[in-house]
Each structure stands twice: as structure tokens, then as C-alpha cells.
Design an enzyme around this catalytic site. Structure first.
Site, PDB file in Angstrom:
ATOM      1  N   GLU A  46       0.833  -1.207   0.000  1.00 41.07           N
ATOM      2  CA  GLU A  46       0.000   0.000   0.000  1.00 41.07           C
ATOM      3  C   GLU A  46       0.859   1.246   0.000  1.00 41.07           C
ATOM      4  OE1 GLU A  46       0.061  -2.582   1.915  1.00 41.07           O
ATOM      5  OE2 GLU A  46      -1.774  -2.897   3.043  1.00 41.07           O
ATOM      6  N   ARG A 178      10.832 -23.532  -7.035  1.00 38.93           N
ATOM      7  CA  ARG A 178      11.787 -23.714  -5.933  1.00 38.93           C
ATOM      8  C   ARG A 178      12.066 -22.387  -5.227  1.00 38.93           C
ATOM      9  NH1 ARG A 178      16.388 -27.580  -8.761  1.00 38.93           N
ATOM     10  NH2 ARG A 178      15.228 -29.548  -8.585  1.00 38.93           N
ATOM     11  N   GLU A 282      10.371 -33.124  -4.138  1.00 39.05           N
ATOM     12  CA  GLU A 282      10.464 -33.486  -5.558  1.00 39.05           C
ATOM     13  C   GLU A 282      10.650 -34.994  -5.766  1.00 39.05           C
ATOM     14  OE1 GLU A 282      12.710 -30.958  -8.060  1.00 39.05           O
ATOM     15  OE2 GLU A 282      12.332 -29.168  -6.870  1.00 39.05           O
ATOM     16  N   GLY A 284      11.389 -39.204  -4.315  1.00 36.90           N
ATOM     17  CA  GLY A 284      10.773 -40.035  -5.325  1.00 36.90           C
ATOM     18  C   GLY A 284       9.504 -40.707  -4.831  1.00 36.90           C
TER      19      GLY A 284
HETATM   20  C1  AOF Z   1       0.392  -5.056   4.561  1.00 39.65           C
HETATM   21  N1  AOF Z   1       0.931  -4.822   3.337  1.00 39.65           N
HETATM   22  O1  AOF Z   1       2.398  -5.298   1.733  1.00 39.65           O
HETATM   23  C2  AOF Z   1       2.407  -6.668   3.638  1.00 39.65           C
HETATM   24  C3  AOF Z   1       1.789  -6.922   4.889  1.00 39.65           C
HETATM   25  O2  AOF Z   1       7.788  -7.676   8.987  1.00 39.65           O
HETATM   26  P1  AOF Z   1       6.913  -6.469   8.738  1.00 39.65           P
HETATM   27  O3  AOF Z   1       6.980  -5.448   9.791  1.00 39.65           O
HETATM   28  O4  AOF Z   1       7.146  -5.940   7.347  1.00 39.65           O
HETATM   29  O5  AOF Z   1       5.402  -6.991   8.787  1.00 39.65           O
HETATM   30  C4  AOF Z   1       5.078  -8.139   8.140  1.00 39.65           C
HETATM   31  C5  AOF Z   1       3.655  -8.533   8.413  1.00 39.65           C
HETATM   32  O6  AOF Z   1       2.772  -7.545   7.864  1.00 39.65           O
HETATM   33  C6  AOF Z   1       3.343  -9.811   7.648  1.00 39.65           C
HETATM   34  O7  AOF Z   1       3.584 -10.955   8.410  1.00 39.65           O
HETATM   35  C7  AOF Z   1       1.877  -9.640   7.326  1.00 39.65           C
HETATM   36  O8  AOF Z   1       1.048  -9.941   8.414  1.00 39.65           O
HETATM   37  C8  AOF Z   1       1.813  -8.146   7.035  1.00 39.65           C
HETATM   38  N2  AOF Z   1       2.207  -7.947   5.652  1.00 39.65           N
HETATM   39  N3  AOF Z   1       0.784  -6.114   5.311  1.00 39.65           N
HETATM   40  O9  AOF Z   1      -0.465  -4.277   5.013  1.00 39.65           O
HETATM   41  C9  AOF Z   1       1.922  -5.576   2.846  1.00 39.65           C
HETATM   42  N4  AOF Z   1       3.422  -7.427   3.181  1.00 39.65           N
HETATM   43 ZN    ZN Z   2       1.450  -2.986   6.002  1.00 38.24          ZN
END
Ligand code: AOF
Ligand code: ZN
Length: 351
Positions: A46, A178, A282, A284
Site C-alpha cells: 500500500e 523452488r 520433488e 521419489g
Molecule cells: C500489509 N501490506 O504489503 C504486507 C503486509 O515484517 P513487517 O513489519 O514488514 O510486517 C510483516 C507482516 O505484515 C506480515 O507478516 C503480514 O502480516 C503483514 N504484511 N501487510 O499491510 C503488505 N506485506
Molecule cells: Zn502494512
């Protein structure tokens, strides 16, 4: 929202253990800003999209694939950025159950911003299925089982010689997959017969190279194997409980880490405790069968090649007996062609 999901995917291999998130700012029906969470620890989607939109964000609608966070983490809360930017409406695909970040939509509503939830929810949840799973079940990793099979569903020809079934495009896709896993694993049978490298050699480089894991109860992985020879450069772990002390010592000296655990549930737990949230397996046939039989496979990725192996070939699911616990019914998540090969991603029905 579909555009936001496409943007989110640009974070593939770079955001874990955080989710991939995309955001689009729309004003008067025109996209005025796009953003995505590009890197673990970096700006959230955002904030990136609002920065791209600048003043045009005032009064705009923001489409975001995950509920905006309400916490001060590595970056300030996204809800504060949305409120300060003066947006009119926020459209959210799926909720963020992370207890640290939770509460975003409620905060937005309290600030007088309209919130719509659930737009493209299924696609957004699928995109971050391992992240969401990790929040629900800390006892094992999310398991993706990838198998390349012949058109008659076999892994290898009757003489068991190693041969490539799939073409170049499918193999490149496996490398991309991967990059989205924390660890890539094979059973000792496959490690012995294929001497695989299990590295990411095509596509975008993951932020953290996936750990290479061999399920090898008795420590039979040769010191001369590719995996052991490169263990000091690429993390390589052996999961097993019956390693003779001499081979254990030699493997450790070569840079291999040993995870002692007996039985699949304990082994999966050990991997999770060691930080593996998403395990890609992956093969077997034996490891695949044990994982399926235990009900431990969350996504099954089948690459089917136009090769007929015929009588005597090694069936991919030959060790899975009915009633063993393997889900019988699967739903199709995605189906795509790579050259002459067909990739299908399945999930157990009802999961
Ligand atoms: C959002 N927008 O683009 C993402 C979110 O480690 P931090 O402080 O960056 O926080 C990570 C946590 O924030 C992640 O585990 C998830 O709950 C949220 N990620 N939230 O509003 C984002 N990547
Ligand atoms: Zn955020």
C-alpha cells in the site's frame, strides 16, 4: 484486484516469511498508482502504491490483496498511511490473520474509510497459502509435492535408468517454484539415483536460497554427491534418526546439518522448528507415497510429459494404498502448458 494480484506475484521468492501483497490506487476509474511488497523488511504494497500515486491518492479507491496492517513492524502501519493519504475506499481481497498485524479494516472503518472485503478472496488466499498455513498450523511446513510423470503416470522406465521426462520450459518452471519455497527435498532413493543439485538455477534469485533436504534415515548420502560436495555453499540438511556415527561425523564435517527425528510427523515438525514454512518435495515414489499416505500434501504439482513408459515402469503412486490416509478427491487449482508438458496444481478437496 486482479492487477493487484499480478503485482503481488512480483515479490515471488523475495518476501518470505512475509506474504506477497499487491496494491492498486484508482481515481475516477483510472489507475494512478501501483505497488507491491518487493522484499522482506521493505515497504508494504500500500505504501509503495500510495507513493506512486502521490497527491492523486486523495479521494481514491485502493485495491489491496491483503488486509492492510495495523502494526508498527519493520515499517509503520499501512492503515495510517492510507488514512493520511485521504483515500475514500479500500477494497481488500483477504484478511490478514497474523496476530501482530491484525485489525486493519476495523481501524480504517473507524477513520471513516469505506471498506469492502472478499474481492478475489480465493485467488489471494491461494497466492499466500503457505503464509496463511503457517499461521494456522505450526506443527509442520506447508508441503508442495512436485512430480514429473509420463503420460501413463510413471516416474521412471522399467530399467530405472534416469531420464528427463519433461522439457526445458517445464524444468524452468520448477526452478521458479523452488524459489518460492524455504526448502527443497528429495528422498534418499532419488538422491542416489539422480545425484540432484536442488538449487535455483533459472528465473529470479530467491532472497534466501532454499535449504536442500534429503530424507535419509540411515545416512547413505555419498560424500561425493553433488549435494554434499556443495553443502558449504548451499545449506544442506539430512533428516533421519539411524545414521551410523561415522557417516554422521563425515557428513557434518562436509557442512551438512543433521536433523535427528524418527517418523514423518516428527521429521516434518523438526523442519518446521528449523524454520521451514514451505517445503517443496520433488520425489521419489517412496517419500511421495509416505507424504500422501500421511495426509501431509497440501499442493500436488504434476508435470505430465508426452512420454509413454509402458509395462514395468515405476508408477508415481504405486506405494500409496487406498485407505492409507491419502486424500482421494483433489481439486484443480491451476493448469498450464509448458512446451509439450502439462502442469496441473491440485489441492486435496475440501482443504
Ligand atoms: C500489509 N501490506 O504489503 C504486507 C503486509 O515484517 P513487517 O513489519 O514488514 O510486517 C510483516 C507482516 O505484515 C506480515 O507478516 C503480514 O502480516 C503483514 N504484511 N501487510 O499491510 C503488505 N506485506
Ligand atoms: Zn502494512
Amino acid at each position: 484486484m486482479r492487477r493487484a494480484l499480478v503485482l503481488a506475484r512480483r515479490g515471488w521468492g523475495r518476501t518470505a516469511p512475509n506474504p506477497m501483497v499487491g496494491a492498486v490506487v484508482v481515481r475516477d476509474g483510472v489507475v494512478v498508482g501501483e505497488g507491491w511488497h518487493a522484499e522482506f523488511g521493505g515497504p508494504h504494497a500500500e505504501v509503495a502504491a500510495l507513493a506512486a500515486a502521490g497527491e492523486r491518492a486523495r479521494g481514491a479507491d485502493v485495491f489491496v490483496t491483503l488486509e492492510p496492517c495495523a502494526h508498527h513492524g519493520k515499517t509503520p502501519p499501512c492503515v495510517d498511511a492510507l488514512i493520511t493519504a485521504g483515500v475514500r475506499r479500500v477494497i481488500v481481497a483477504c484478511a490478514d490473520p497474523n496476530p501482530v498485524a491484525v485489525g486493519g479494516t476495523a481501524k480504517l472503518r473507524a477513520a471513516g474509510i469505506a471498506v469492502t472485503e472478499g474481492v478475489e478472496r480465493e485467488a489471494a488466499e491461494e497466492l499466500n497459502a503457505p503464509f496463511l498455513f503457517a499461521l494456522r498450523d505450526p506443527a509442520r511446513p506447508f508441503v508442495t509435492l512436485k512430480l514429473a510423470v509420463s503420460l501413463d503416470g510413471a516416474l521412471a522406465p522399467g530399467d530405472r535408468t534416469q531420464r528427463w521426462l519433461t522439457g526445458e520450459a517445464a524444468r524452468k518452471q520448477v526452478h521458479r517454484q523452488r524459489a518460492g519455497a524455504d526448502a527443497v527435498a528429495v528422498g534418499i532413493g532419488t538422491a542416489l539415483s539422480d545425484d540432484p543439485a536442488l538449487t535455483v538455477r533459472s528465473g529470479r534469485r530467491p532472497r534466501v536460497a532454499p535449504v536442500r533436504v534429503v530424507f535419509d534415515p540411515r545416512g547413505r548420502l555419498p560424500l561425493a554427491s553433488q549435494l554434499v560436495r556443495t553443502a558449504k555453499r548451499v545449506p544442506t540438511w539430512i533428516v533421519g534418526d539411524a545414521l551410523p556415527p561415522e557417516s554422521a561425523a563425515a557428513l557434518v564435517k562436509s557442512g551438512v546439518r543433521l536433523l535427528p527425528a524418527a517418523g514423518l510427523p516428527a521429521q516434518l515438525r523438526a523442519l518446521r522448528e528449523a524454520g521451514v514454512g514451505h517445503l517443496m518435495v520433488e520425489g521419489g515414489a517412496n517419500l511421495a507415497g509416505a507424504l500422501l499416505g500421511g495426509g501431509f500434501v497440501d499442493r500436488l504439482v504434476i508435470f505430465q510429459a508426452p512420454v509413454l513408459l509402458g509395462a514395468g515402469a515405476l508408477p508415481a503412486f504405486g506405494v500409496v494404498s487406498p485407505g492409507m490416509g491419502a486424500p482421494e478427491q483433489w481439486r484443480v487449482i491451476e493448469r498450464r502448458e509448458f512446451g509439450d508438458d502439462l502442469m496441473t496444481i491440485y489441492a486435496p478437496a475440501g482443504r
